[in-house]
Design a protein around this motif. Structure first.
Motif, PDB file in Angstrom:
ATOM      1  N   PHE A  35       0.835  -1.200   0.000  1.00  0.00           N
ATOM      2  CA  PHE A  35       0.000   0.000   0.000  1.00  0.00           C
ATOM      3  C   PHE A  35       0.873   1.254   0.000  1.00  0.00           C
ATOM      4  CE2 PHE A  35      -2.125   3.538   1.899  1.00  0.00           C
ATOM      5  CZ  PHE A  35      -3.399   3.504   1.354  1.00  0.00           C
ATOM      6  N   LEU A  36       1.877   1.282   0.867  1.00  0.00           N
ATOM      7  CA  LEU A  36       2.718   2.465   1.004  1.00  0.00           C
ATOM      8  C   LEU A  36       3.619   2.690  -0.214  1.00  0.00           C
ATOM      9  CD1 LEU A  36       3.538   2.076   4.793  1.00  0.00           C
ATOM     10  CD2 LEU A  36       2.110   3.865   3.746  1.00  0.00           C
ATOM     11  N   VAL A  37       4.034   1.610  -0.877  1.00  0.00           N
ATOM     12  CA  VAL A  37       4.772   1.746  -2.138  1.00  0.00           C
ATOM     13  C   VAL A  37       3.860   2.389  -3.182  1.00  0.00           C
ATOM     14  CG1 VAL A  37       5.737   0.455  -4.093  1.00  0.00           C
ATOM     15  CG2 VAL A  37       6.455  -0.105  -1.762  1.00  0.00           C
ATOM     16  N   ASP A  38       2.634   1.871  -3.306  1.00  0.00           N
ATOM     17  CA  ASP A  38       1.675   2.402  -4.280  1.00  0.00           C
ATOM     18  C   ASP A  38       1.342   3.869  -4.011  1.00  0.00           C
ATOM     19  OD1 ASP A  38       1.645  -0.072  -5.523  1.00  0.00           O
ATOM     20  OD2 ASP A  38      -0.273  -0.684  -4.640  1.00  0.00           O
ATOM     21  N   ALA A  39       1.391   4.269  -2.727  1.00  0.00           N
ATOM     22  CA  ALA A  39       1.099   5.657  -2.345  1.00  0.00           C
ATOM     23  C   ALA A  39       2.324   6.561  -2.481  1.00  0.00           C
ATOM     24  CB  ALA A  39       0.575   5.701  -0.908  1.00  0.00           C
ATOM     25  N   GLY A  40       3.466   5.973  -2.835  1.00  0.00           N
ATOM     26  CA  GLY A  40       4.687   6.760  -2.994  1.00  0.00           C
ATOM     27  C   GLY A  40       5.370   7.130  -1.696  1.00  0.00           C
ATOM     28  N   CYS A  41       5.005   6.443  -0.610  1.00  0.00           N
ATOM     29  CA  CYS A  41       5.559   6.764   0.709  1.00  0.00           C
ATOM     30  C   CYS A  41       6.833   5.994   1.037  1.00  0.00           C
ATOM     31  CB  CYS A  41       4.528   6.478   1.800  1.00  0.00           C
ATOM     32  SG  CYS A  41       3.103   7.568   1.715  1.00  0.00           S
ATOM     33  N   ILE A  42       6.991   4.838   0.441  1.00  0.00           N
ATOM     34  CA  ILE A  42       8.190   4.038   0.669  1.00  0.00           C
ATOM     35  C   ILE A  42       8.629   3.393  -0.645  1.00  0.00           C
ATOM     36  CG2 ILE A  42       7.575   3.497   3.082  1.00  0.00           C
ATOM     37  CD1 ILE A  42       6.971   0.593   2.142  1.00  0.00           C
ATOM     38  N   GLU A  43       9.855   2.931  -0.643  1.00  0.00           N
ATOM     39  CA  GLU A  43      10.362   2.036  -1.671  1.00  0.00           C
ATOM     40  C   GLU A  43      10.688   0.736  -0.947  1.00  0.00           C
ATOM     41  OE1 GLU A  43      13.705   4.187  -3.202  1.00  0.00           O
ATOM     42  OE2 GLU A  43      12.431   5.470  -4.429  1.00  0.00           O
TER      43      GLU A  43
END
Length: 103
Positions: free
Chosen positions: A58-66
């Motif tokens: 979810f956080l990858v898709d939101a651009g918050c993490i790699e």
């Protein structure tokens, strides 16, 4: 609060806690460290490796993490500038709780 709404609240808070843990860890951590950190921060029910991996996605898709897989068994996350901004409450992202004052 209904069961599904409470589950959504927990997921949103869990994602914020993940971002805060990554900031605290200097920008990156493995899923096992994040899982332990979530438990230490009060997220005990339903928190396992699969839940952490789902939140990472979810956080990858939101651009918050790699996220990357340095081995075939462990995933490692690195926070992005967008993730730091969200953790600090400077931007809001759907699906991630906003930090409360003093938190």
């Amino acid at each position: 609060m209904s069961g599904s709404r409470f589950a959504s609240f927990l997921a949103e808070d869990r994602r914020l806690v993940i971002l805060k843990l990554l900031v605290e860890a200097g920008g990156g951590a493995s899923e096992s460290v994040i899982e332990k950190g979530l438990r230490a921060m009060g997220h005990r029910v339903g928190v396992d490796r699969d839940a952490v991996r789902a939140d990472f996605t979810f956080l990858v898709d939101a651009g918050c993490i790699e996220a990357e897989w340095p081995t075939d068994r462990v995933q490692v996350a690195a926070i992005t500038r967008r993730g730091v901004a969200c953790a600090e409450g400077r931007i809001a992202i759907d699906g991630v709780a906003e930090p409360s004052m003093g938190r």
